[in-house]
Design a protein around this motif. Structure first.
Motif, PDB file in Angstrom:
ATOM      1  N   VAL A  30       1.060  -1.314  -0.048  1.00  0.00           N
ATOM      2  CA  VAL A  30      -0.044  -0.243  -0.107  1.00  0.00           C
ATOM      3  C   VAL A  30       1.097   1.405   0.294  1.00  0.00           C
ATOM      4  N   LEU A  31       2.168   0.700   0.876  1.00  0.00           N
ATOM      5  CA  LEU A  31       3.035   2.548   0.732  1.00  0.00           C
ATOM      6  C   LEU A  31       3.262   2.910  -0.124  1.00  0.00           C
ATOM      7  N   ARG A  32       3.621   1.875  -1.140  1.00  0.00           N
ATOM      8  CA  ARG A  32       4.687   1.996  -2.133  1.00  0.00           C
ATOM      9  C   ARG A  32       3.661   2.389  -3.739  1.00  0.00           C
ATOM     10  N   ALA A  33       2.109   1.897  -3.110  1.00  0.00           N
ATOM     11  CA  ALA A  33       1.595   1.973  -4.372  1.00  0.00           C
ATOM     12  C   ALA A  33       1.189   3.717  -3.723  1.00  0.00           C
ATOM     13  N   LEU A  34       1.018   3.691  -3.013  1.00  0.00           N
ATOM     14  CA  LEU A  34       0.696   5.738  -2.597  1.00  0.00           C
ATOM     15  C   LEU A  34       1.665   6.285  -3.276  1.00  0.00           C
ATOM     16  N   THR A  35       3.043   5.896  -2.997  1.00  0.00           N
ATOM     17  CA  THR A  35       4.140   6.684  -4.266  1.00  0.00           C
ATOM     18  C   THR A  35       4.227   7.305  -5.704  1.00  0.00           C
ATOM     19  N   THR A  36       3.271   6.277  -5.713  1.00  0.00           N
ATOM     20  CA  THR A  36       2.686   6.196  -7.610  1.00  0.00           C
ATOM     21  C   THR A  36       2.245   7.561  -8.390  1.00  0.00           C
ATOM     22  N   ALA A  37       0.907   7.888  -7.135  1.00  0.00           N
ATOM     23  CA  ALA A  37       0.510   8.880  -7.516  1.00  0.00           C
ATOM     24  C   ALA A  37       0.347  10.108  -6.111  1.00  0.00           C
ATOM     25  N   GLU A  38      -0.060  10.979  -6.435  1.00  0.00           N
ATOM     26  CA  GLU A  38      -0.673  12.098  -5.515  1.00  0.00           C
ATOM     27  C   GLU A  38      -1.383  11.720  -4.287  1.00  0.00           C
ATOM     28  N   GLU A  39      -2.517  11.141  -4.755  1.00  0.00           N
ATOM     29  CA  GLU A  39      -3.493  10.719  -3.638  1.00  0.00           C
ATOM     30  C   GLU A  39      -4.272   9.357  -5.116  1.00  0.00           C
ATOM     31  N   ALA A  62      -4.360   1.047  10.140  1.00  0.00           N
ATOM     32  CA  ALA A  62      -2.896   0.564  11.028  1.00  0.00           C
ATOM     33  C   ALA A  62      -2.295   1.840  10.473  1.00  0.00           C
ATOM     34  N   LEU A  63      -1.617   2.255   8.683  1.00  0.00           N
ATOM     35  CA  LEU A  63      -1.048   2.869   8.880  1.00  0.00           C
ATOM     36  C   LEU A  63      -1.745   4.187   9.075  1.00  0.00           C
ATOM     37  N   GLU A  64      -2.705   4.948   9.511  1.00  0.00           N
ATOM     38  CA  GLU A  64      -3.622   6.117   9.418  1.00  0.00           C
ATOM     39  C   GLU A  64      -2.371   6.509  11.121  1.00  0.00           C
ATOM     40  N   LYS A  65      -3.289   5.406  12.259  1.00  0.00           N
ATOM     41  CA  LYS A  65      -2.818   5.211  13.151  1.00  0.00           C
ATOM     42  C   LYS A  65      -1.270   5.453  13.174  1.00  0.00           C
ATOM     43  N   ARG A  66      -0.516   4.990  12.830  1.00  0.00           N
ATOM     44  CA  ARG A  66       0.950   5.993  12.276  1.00  0.00           C
ATOM     45  C   ARG A  66       1.717   6.755  11.697  1.00  0.00           C
ATOM     46  N   ALA A  67       0.789   7.963  11.419  1.00  0.00           N
ATOM     47  CA  ALA A  67       0.543   8.445  10.710  1.00  0.00           C
ATOM     48  C   ALA A  67       1.582   8.773   9.545  1.00  0.00           C
ATOM     49  N   ALA A  87       4.825  12.227   5.459  1.00  0.00           N
ATOM     50  CA  ALA A  87       6.007  12.768   4.894  1.00  0.00           C
ATOM     51  C   ALA A  87       6.807  12.248   5.996  1.00  0.00           C
ATOM     52  N   SER A  88       6.008  11.116   6.836  1.00  0.00           N
ATOM     53  CA  SER A  88       6.447  10.290   7.288  1.00  0.00           C
ATOM     54  C   SER A  88       6.200   8.860   7.203  1.00  0.00           C
ATOM     55  N   GLY A  89       5.361   8.508   6.014  1.00  0.00           N
ATOM     56  CA  GLY A  89       5.299   7.661   5.245  1.00  0.00           C
ATOM     57  C   GLY A  89       6.579   7.854   4.030  1.00  0.00           C
ATOM     58  N   ARG A  90       6.683   8.693   3.394  1.00  0.00           N
ATOM     59  CA  ARG A  90       8.082   8.927   2.451  1.00  0.00           C
ATOM     60  C   ARG A  90       8.889   8.390   3.122  1.00  0.00           C
TER      61      ARG A  90
END
Length: 142
Positions: A30-39, A62-67, A87-90
């Motif tokens: 999911v995180l990797r997919a989110l790097t391929t588009a703005e949203e 779970a990912l939102e809870k971890r910001a 930014a934390s995800g990136r």
């Protein structure tokens, strides 16, 4: 069974790094997919990451809870959430990516660049053939 054995052999190379950062394979996808588009809208994110909507909902919480991700509201449809990486995800992606790239390089060296390219092509053909050109419904993975 052969496809599952191959998947397990490949993923065993990546799991230690993911576990060291408290991530599941699906969360990483999911995180990797989110790097391929703005949203993404949730349905599109489920499709590109091959994760079912019920599983994706749990993963997003779970990912939102971890910001690591954030949800916004779409202007035209207040019910539709727009999901993006924070930014934390990136930063987490940037931290893990070199390890991941090393594993891909090891796999390429072990199997051979040409053979790996052929395998990718054959797997894409198999998916297209079985899906009759349409995307397969994502599997439940968590």
């Amino acid at each position: 069974m052969a496809l599952l054995k191959a998947r397990e052999a490949v993923m065993s190379r990546f799991r230690p790094t993911l576990h060291a950062h408290d991530l599941t394979e699906q969360q990483w996808r999911v995180l990797r997919a989110l790097t391929t588009a703005e949203e993404f809208r949730a349905g599109e994110l489920a499709r590109v990451s091959s994760i079912s909507m019920p599983s994706l909902s749990r993963i997003l919480r779970a990912l939102e809870k971890r910001a690591l991700i954030q949800r916004g509201v779409e202007d035209k449809d207040l019910r539709a959430a727009q999901i993006s990486i924070t930014a934390s995800g990136r930063e987490l992606i940037a931290l893990i990516a070199p390890h991941s790239e090393r594993r891909y390089a090891e796999i390429t060296t072990a199997f051979g660049e040409d053979r790996l390219a052929t395998l990718y092509g054959l797997l894409d053909e198999l998916a297209a053939c079985l899906n009759d050109g349409a995307e397969a419904p994502p599997e439940d993975e968590e």
